[in-house]
Motif scaffolding. Structure first.
Motif, short mmCIF file in Angstrom:
data_model
loop_
_atom_site.label_atom_id
_atom_site.label_comp_id
_atom_site.label_asym_id
_atom_site.label_seq_id
_atom_site.Cartn_x
_atom_site.Cartn_y
_atom_site.Cartn_z
N ILE A 238 -5.46 13.39 -10.55
CA ILE A 238 -5.86 11.98 -10.57
C ILE A 238 -7.11 11.81 -9.72
O ILE A 238 -7.12 12.21 -8.55
N THR A 239 -8.16 11.21 -10.29
CA THR A 239 -9.41 11.04 -9.56
C THR A 239 -9.77 9.57 -9.30
O THR A 239 -10.58 9.28 -8.43
N GLU A 240 -9.17 8.66 -10.06
CA GLU A 240 -9.42 7.23 -9.83
C GLU A 240 -8.14 6.46 -10.13
O GLU A 240 -7.49 6.68 -11.15
N LEU A 241 -7.78 5.55 -9.22
CA LEU A 241 -6.54 4.81 -9.39
C LEU A 241 -6.65 3.43 -8.74
O LEU A 241 -7.65 3.11 -8.09
N GLN A 242 -5.60 2.64 -8.94
CA GLN A 242 -5.56 1.30 -8.36
C GLN A 242 -4.15 1.01 -7.87
O GLN A 242 -3.22 0.92 -8.67
N PRO A 243 -3.96 0.85 -6.56
CA PRO A 243 -2.63 0.51 -6.04
C PRO A 243 -2.29 -0.94 -6.35
O PRO A 243 -3.17 -1.77 -6.59
N ALA A 244 -1.01 -1.26 -6.33
CA ALA A 244 -0.57 -2.63 -6.57
C ALA A 244 -1.22 -3.58 -5.57
O ALA A 244 -1.19 -3.33 -4.37
N GLY A 245 -1.83 -4.63 -6.06
CA GLY A 245 -2.47 -5.61 -5.19
C GLY A 245 -3.83 -5.19 -4.67
O GLY A 245 -4.46 -5.92 -3.90
N GLY A 246 -4.30 -4.01 -5.07
CA GLY A 246 -5.59 -3.52 -4.59
C GLY A 246 -6.62 -3.44 -5.69
O GLY A 246 -6.44 -3.96 -6.80
N LYS A 247 -7.73 -2.79 -5.38
CA LYS A 247 -8.82 -2.63 -6.32
C LYS A 247 -8.90 -1.16 -6.77
O LYS A 247 -8.40 -0.27 -6.07
N PRO A 248 -9.52 -0.91 -7.92
CA PRO A 248 -9.71 0.49 -8.32
C PRO A 248 -10.50 1.24 -7.27
O PRO A 248 -11.44 0.71 -6.67
N MET A 249 -10.10 2.49 -7.03
CA MET A 249 -10.76 3.28 -6.00
C MET A 249 -10.67 4.76 -6.34
O MET A 249 -9.84 5.18 -7.16
N ALA A 250 -11.54 5.54 -5.71
CA ALA A 250 -11.45 6.99 -5.85
C ALA A 250 -10.16 7.47 -5.20
O ALA A 250 -9.70 6.90 -4.21
N ALA A 251 -9.58 8.52 -5.79
CA ALA A 251 -8.34 9.05 -5.24
C ALA A 251 -8.52 9.47 -3.78
O ALA A 251 -7.60 9.33 -2.96
N ALA A 252 -9.70 9.99 -3.43
CA ALA A 252 -9.96 10.41 -2.05
C ALA A 252 -9.82 9.25 -1.08
O ALA A 252 -9.28 9.40 0.03
N ASP A 253 -10.28 8.06 -1.48
CA ASP A 253 -10.15 6.88 -0.61
C ASP A 253 -8.69 6.45 -0.49
O ASP A 253 -8.24 6.01 0.58
N PHE A 254 -7.95 6.58 -1.59
CA PHE A 254 -6.53 6.23 -1.55
C PHE A 254 -5.78 7.17 -0.62
O PHE A 254 -4.93 6.73 0.17
N ILE A 255 -6.11 8.45 -0.68
CA ILE A 255 -5.45 9.44 0.17
C ILE A 255 -5.67 9.13 1.64
O ILE A 255 -4.77 9.25 2.47
N ASN A 256 -6.88 8.68 1.98
CA ASN A 256 -7.21 8.37 3.37
C ASN A 256 -6.38 7.21 3.92
O ASN A 256 -6.14 7.11 5.12
N SER A 257 -5.93 6.34 3.00
CA SER A 257 -5.20 5.14 3.45
C SER A 257 -3.69 5.27 3.30
O SER A 257 -2.95 4.37 3.66
N GLN A 258 -3.22 6.41 2.77
CA GLN A 258 -1.80 6.59 2.51
C GLN A 258 -1.30 7.90 3.14
O GLN A 258 -2.04 8.86 3.27
N GLN A 259 -0.04 7.91 3.47
CA GLN A 259 0.61 9.13 3.95
C GLN A 259 1.14 9.89 2.72
O GLN A 259 2.33 9.93 2.44
#
Length: 270
Positions: A238-259
């Protein structure tokens, strides 16, 4: 709410714009008749038009359809072509009749479906090809040289309307199937999965092979290159995703904000 590009262009050119909710009413049909139009052009219109509407223009009604008919008649030809792994699609300009995308063909233009292409990207290319096909077809109609050709009776398939439940990723499926699902539902309705009960929309991925065995849906690698998840026969990164209530983002940015750690499970909703 913003007017469509077609409406904006029409208003700038001083053309009348009417937007009836339906053409079923006699009043709307009479207005169309009074216009004394030469031809009616239909593009991605989601309603069945009455016979009286189709026959009102002098040269009838034509439809710009985003497939090589008779394959993928119906509402979602672009998505169905990608989901089915078609390598080619195109535009069919056809004369409209009572049936669903059954009318005689005036022109067809084909184009390849690229290996990593999304439905949104393919739609943009087909829009350009459709415009070219329409202009060419209208010139033939005006000159009286158009030659309608009946659709073949073989190879008929139907592109049924997309149900959001189809976008729910089953990680037990093959890598190829999931890759098509993610590309075919980008941008809408967007393929999705669940992480700890929270929905994640998946917009982009890269398919690959998997060294060793892991239960499908298991995160097997977390890096700046993306989130690698095991499938039935390989891995989807997965290289691009969007968490619930958030905006589309690169997977790398999502990883930085999640455990997010190796061994985490992504699940199907149903």
């Amino acid at each position: 709410m913003q007017p469509s590009a077609v409406k904006q262009a029409a208003l700038e050119m001083g053309l009348a714009v009417r937007q009836p909710e339906k053409f079923a009413g006699l009043e709307q049909q009479q207005i169309l008749t009074q216009d004394q139009a030469d031809v009616l052009v239909v593009v991605a219109y989601g309603q069945i038009l009455p016979a009286a509407v189709l026959s009102a223009p002098r040269l009838g009604a034509v439809n710009v359809h985003a497939s090589l008919l008779p394959r993928w008649r119906g509402a979602a030809p672009i998505q169905r072509a990608i989901l089915s792994g078609d390598q080619q699609t195109g535009i069919t300009l056809m004369q409209m009749e009572a049936g669903l995308d059954t009318g005689p063909m005036l022109l067809q233009k084909s184009c390849p479906i690229h290996e990593d292409e999304t439905a949104g990207e393919l739609q943009d290319r087909l829009a350009q090809l459709g415009a070219e096909c329409l202009l060419e077809g209208l010139a033939l109609l005006e000159a009286g040289t158009a030659v309608p050709v009946s659709q073949p009776e073989t190879g008929i398939t139907y592109a049924h309307k997309i149900n959001k439940s189809e976008a729910d990723i089953n990680w037990q499926a093959t890598t190829e199937t999931i890759d098509r699902q993610i590309r075919g539902f980008n941008p809408l309705p967007a393929a999705f999965t669940f992480l700890a009960g929270n929905r994640l929309k998946i917009f982009a991925c890269k398919p690959g092979e998997l060294a060793g065995s892991a239960e499908p849906g298991t995160v097997v690698e977390v890096s700046r290159a993306g989130i690698a998840v095991a499938t039935a026969d390989g891995v989807i990164r997965i290289t691009e995703l969007q968490p619930a209530g958030g905006k589309p983002m690169a997977a790398a940015d999502f990883i930085n904000s999640q455990q997010l750690v190796i061994g985490t499970r992504l699940t199907q909703g149903s």
